[in-house]
Enzyme design. Structure first.
Site, PDB file in Angstrom:
ATOM      1  N   GLU A   1       0.846  -1.193   0.000  1.00 40.40           N
ATOM      2  CA  GLU A   1       0.000   0.000   0.000  1.00 40.40           C
ATOM      3  C   GLU A   1       0.880   1.241   0.000  1.00 40.40           C
ATOM      4  O   GLU A   1       2.100   1.175   0.226  1.00 40.40           O
ATOM      5  CB  GLU A   1      -0.940  -0.006   1.211  1.00 40.40           C
ATOM      6  CG  GLU A   1      -1.937  -1.154   1.182  1.00 40.40           C
ATOM      7  CD  GLU A   1      -2.998  -1.066   2.257  1.00 40.40           C
ATOM      8  OE1 GLU A   1      -3.043  -0.056   2.975  1.00 40.40           O
ATOM      9  OE2 GLU A   1      -3.791  -2.011   2.380  1.00 40.40           O
TER      10      GLU A   1
ATOM     11  N   HIS B   1      -9.230   9.923   2.800  1.00 40.39           N
ATOM     12  CA  HIS B   1      -8.886   8.806   1.927  1.00 40.39           C
ATOM     13  C   HIS B   1      -9.100   9.256   0.492  1.00 40.39           C
ATOM     14  O   HIS B   1     -10.143   9.825   0.157  1.00 40.39           O
ATOM     15  CB  HIS B   1      -9.753   7.581   2.231  1.00 40.39           C
ATOM     16  CG  HIS B   1      -9.182   6.321   1.662  1.00 40.39           C
ATOM     17  ND1 HIS B   1      -9.200   6.056   0.314  1.00 40.39           N
ATOM     18  CD2 HIS B   1      -8.559   5.267   2.242  1.00 40.39           C
ATOM     19  CE1 HIS B   1      -8.622   4.888   0.100  1.00 40.39           C
ATOM     20  NE2 HIS B   1      -8.220   4.385   1.257  1.00 40.39           N
TER      21      HIS B   1
ATOM     22  N   ARG C   1      -1.059   9.101   1.521  1.00 38.49           N
ATOM     23  CA  ARG C   1      -2.439   9.495   1.253  1.00 38.49           C
ATOM     24  C   ARG C   1      -2.643  11.003   1.181  1.00 38.49           C
ATOM     25  O   ARG C   1      -3.472  11.491   0.412  1.00 38.49           O
ATOM     26  CB  ARG C   1      -3.356   8.914   2.338  1.00 38.49           C
ATOM     27  CG  ARG C   1      -3.558   7.425   2.201  1.00 38.49           C
ATOM     28  CD  ARG C   1      -4.376   6.876   3.340  1.00 38.49           C
ATOM     29  NE  ARG C   1      -4.632   5.458   3.139  1.00 38.49           N
ATOM     30  CZ  ARG C   1      -5.243   4.690   4.023  1.00 38.49           C
ATOM     31  NH1 ARG C   1      -5.640   5.187   5.173  1.00 38.49           N
ATOM     32  NH2 ARG C   1      -5.447   3.415   3.778  1.00 38.49           N
TER      33      ARG C   1
ATOM     34  N   HIS D   1     -11.525  10.353   6.484  1.00 39.39           N
ATOM     35  CA  HIS D   1     -11.290   8.930   6.714  1.00 39.39           C
ATOM     36  C   HIS D   1     -10.740   8.602   8.099  1.00 39.39           C
ATOM     37  O   HIS D   1     -11.245   7.709   8.767  1.00 39.39           O
ATOM     38  CB  HIS D   1     -10.311   8.427   5.646  1.00 39.39           C
ATOM     39  CG  HIS D   1     -10.022   6.958   5.699  1.00 39.39           C
ATOM     40  ND1 HIS D   1     -11.011   6.000   5.586  1.00 39.39           N
ATOM     41  CD2 HIS D   1      -8.865   6.273   5.846  1.00 39.39           C
ATOM     42  CE1 HIS D   1     -10.476   4.793   5.659  1.00 39.39           C
ATOM     43  NE2 HIS D   1      -9.178   4.923   5.833  1.00 39.39           N
TER      44      HIS D   1
ATOM     45  N   ARG E   1      -1.113   9.323   8.859  1.00 44.95           N
ATOM     46  CA  ARG E   1      -1.034   7.892   9.148  1.00 44.95           C
ATOM     47  C   ARG E   1      -0.580   7.102   7.929  1.00 44.95           C
ATOM     48  O   ARG E   1      -1.112   7.269   6.832  1.00 44.95           O
ATOM     49  CB  ARG E   1      -2.398   7.373   9.608  1.00 44.95           C
ATOM     50  CG  ARG E   1      -2.455   5.869   9.811  1.00 44.95           C
ATOM     51  CD  ARG E   1      -3.832   5.441  10.271  1.00 44.95           C
ATOM     52  NE  ARG E   1      -4.839   5.601   9.249  1.00 44.95           N
ATOM     53  CZ  ARG E   1      -5.286   4.636   8.446  1.00 44.95           C
ATOM     54  NH1 ARG E   1      -4.771   3.426   8.526  1.00 44.95           N
ATOM     55  NH2 ARG E   1      -6.230   4.866   7.561  1.00 44.95           N
TER      56      ARG E   1
END
Length: 520
Positions: free
Chosen positions: A114, A231, A277, A338, A373
């Site tokens: 990811e 997100h 992100r 998110h 994060r």
């Protein structure tokens, strides 16, 4: 008055894991606002980051986490979380969690990649990892005689004694509309995040920041609330309710494209779709503002239908339900609120600044996420801090406490509940947060938001004091407090870092500092 050794508010991975551990040493009251399964954990698709491959290392995982965190991670906290991860994973497996294995392998996990990760290290259960973890934890909870579960109960406020020690929580029983007092030697806030403060979010309906708001009203320190992760890829459909397209789809090669078919993320980062992100979300936001469009596309059509159905069965089925065959069609996506990297400030053992009160999971700010994060670190944080809190809390079970002198809250107020009023106020707060506290901010917008939130919060608090309690009213009050905390924290930060981007300060200061606020 209902007494127990532990009072745990919330039924995500942190609350459920802790309840199972705590039950070995004392009685547990587990409170959840709806049903046990209603949490953000159950919706987590991607997986849980953990070093399990020989080619990987704790150092590499910690480094990826701190790079993503934009200089604001607590290095000691990150290193501990990463190092303790494998043991916590073994515990989940021993309870019955089944992570996806490689083809024809009984022992080797299929690891996903990811954004922000330099290695494949994401353990997953298909594309419904959180669902699998919740299923197993709840199955074990239901067999445990030391745990009393209270579904359809909403926490209202913390109960503090004269020494500012947390002694319990005022709770509303949603079904019979009674207020109850839950007393405990150890109280833990594991209520999840606050995505429902925003108009567009990937979060479930229960994510209204209840734990953060309660701790704030009680005087606890709150940290870094300006860092709200959006997100990048939430399905954009009038029929879909907050359905997320996992970052793992980009990890398997999906490309973000404009309506004309052009890719664009490479203009913002050499990592392209696998950038952290915050970068990807800002890239999409910038393109949407330039074009005036409502969404961009995520294109995974280069992969075969068989691969997509096997790797992403839930995402494939859900998109197909909305008329999108992801093996042939590009997926319309838009950023959505998110994850909150900020929350109730805690130390390395999960303690807040109020005695006998702990916080865990998205409710807490542990320092491991910094300003942004890293993908799939949230489930890891939840299980790591459940263990830490359990070990630290044992000292309080041996103590004796005087009786608390509190009366049940009167729930027969002069004003009857008016659902329409709550609905209008709720939409006003969420629209305000979306317009002024979103991906890109400015001093002017923040000051406008502060003035409007002050007015809204005053109106809501006045109504709250005079109307009988309801879950809708409690949630409305809490998202108003969350919006206030975001504004206060964002105004303090005179720079752009991680998830906080202010057009008046498009630079990063040399010294990274946390923003700390409290109600005093």
């Amino acid at each position: 008055m209902i007494k127990s050794d532990y009072l745990i508010i919330g039924s995500g991975i942190a609350g459920l894991s802790l309840a199972l551990k705590a039950s070995k040493s004392g009685s547990v009251s587990l409170i959840t606002k709806k049903k046990l399964f209603d949490s953000a954990t159950g919706k987590a698709q991607g997986g849980i980051a953990c070093v399990t491959d020989k080619s990987d290392s704790f150092e590499a995982h910690a480094r990826d986490t701190m790079v993503s965190g934009a200089g604001l991670c607590n290095e000691k906290m990150v290193e501990k979380m990463v190092a303790e991860g494998p043991e916590r994973i073994r515990e989940l497996i021993s309870l019955g969690v089944e992570f996806t294995k490689k083809n024809n392998s009984d022992s080797e996990f299929e690891l996903a990649l990811e954004g922000g990760h330099g290695k494949r290290r994401i353990l997953h259960a298909g594309d419904i990892t959180g669902n699998e973890i919740e299923r197993v934890l709840i199955k074990n909870i239901k067999k445990n005689k030391n745990i009393d579960v209270y579904e359809d109960h909403t926490a209202i406020d913390l109960i503090l004694d004269e020494d500012i020690v947390c002694r319990g929580v005022y709770i509303l029983s949603n079904k019979n509309n009674n207020t109850e007092i839950f007393e405990a030697k150890v109280t833990v806030l594991a209520c999840g995040g606050a995505g429902r403060t925003y108009l567009y979010t990937s979060n479930p309906d229960v994510a209204t920041g209840d734990g953060i708001a309660m701790a704030y009203r009680a005087g606890a320190n709150i940290a870094n609330m300006e860092f709200v992760q959006f997100h990048p890829t939430c399905l954009c459909s009038s029929n879909a309710n907050s359905f997320l397209i996992s970052e793992a789809v980009r990890g398997e090669g999906a490309v973000l494209k404009l309506k004309n078919g052009e890719s664009f993320v490479e203009k913002y980062s050499p990592q392209k779709e696998l950038a952290p992100r915050d970068i990807v979300a800002r890239a999409i936001d910038s393109e949407l503002k330039s074009s005036g469009e409502n969404f961009v596309y995520l294109d995974i059509t280069a992969k075969s239908k068989d691969f997509l159905i096997k790797r992403f069965p839930n995402i494939y089925a859900k998109c197909f339900e909305y008329g999108i065959d992801i093996s042939k069609d590009m997926i319309p996506v838009v950023p959505a609120a998110h994850f909150f990297c900020g929350g109730v400030a805690i130390d390395e053992n999960g303690r807040t600044t109020i005695k006998n009160l702990y916080a865990a999971g998205e409710t807490a700010c542990s320092g491991v996420h910094g300003a942004n994060r890293l993908a799939s670190n949230s489930l890891l944080e939840g299980i790591v801090y459940a263990e830490r809190i359990y070990e630290d809390s044992l000292q309080f079970l041996r103590k004796e406490y005087s009786e608390i002198d509190v009366e049940p809250v009167n729930n027969a107020q002069s004003l009857a509940n008016e659902p329409a009023v709550f609905a209008r106020k709720r939409e006003a707060v969420r629209q305000l947060a979306w317009d002024y506290l979103g991906i890109s901010r400015s001093d002017e917008r923040l000051l406008k938001a502060q003035r409007r939130i002050d007015i809204l919060k005053t109106e809501i608090e006045q109504y709250f004091k005079n109307a009988s309690f309801s879950m809708d009213g409690i949630e409305l009050r809490n998202i108003a407090f969350v919006a206030e905390m975001i504004v206060r924290s964002a105004i303090q930060r005179k720079e752009s870092r991680g998830l906080h981007f202010n057009t008046d300060y498009p630079f990063m200061l040399p010294d990274a500092k946390n923003t700390i606020i409290n109600i005093k």
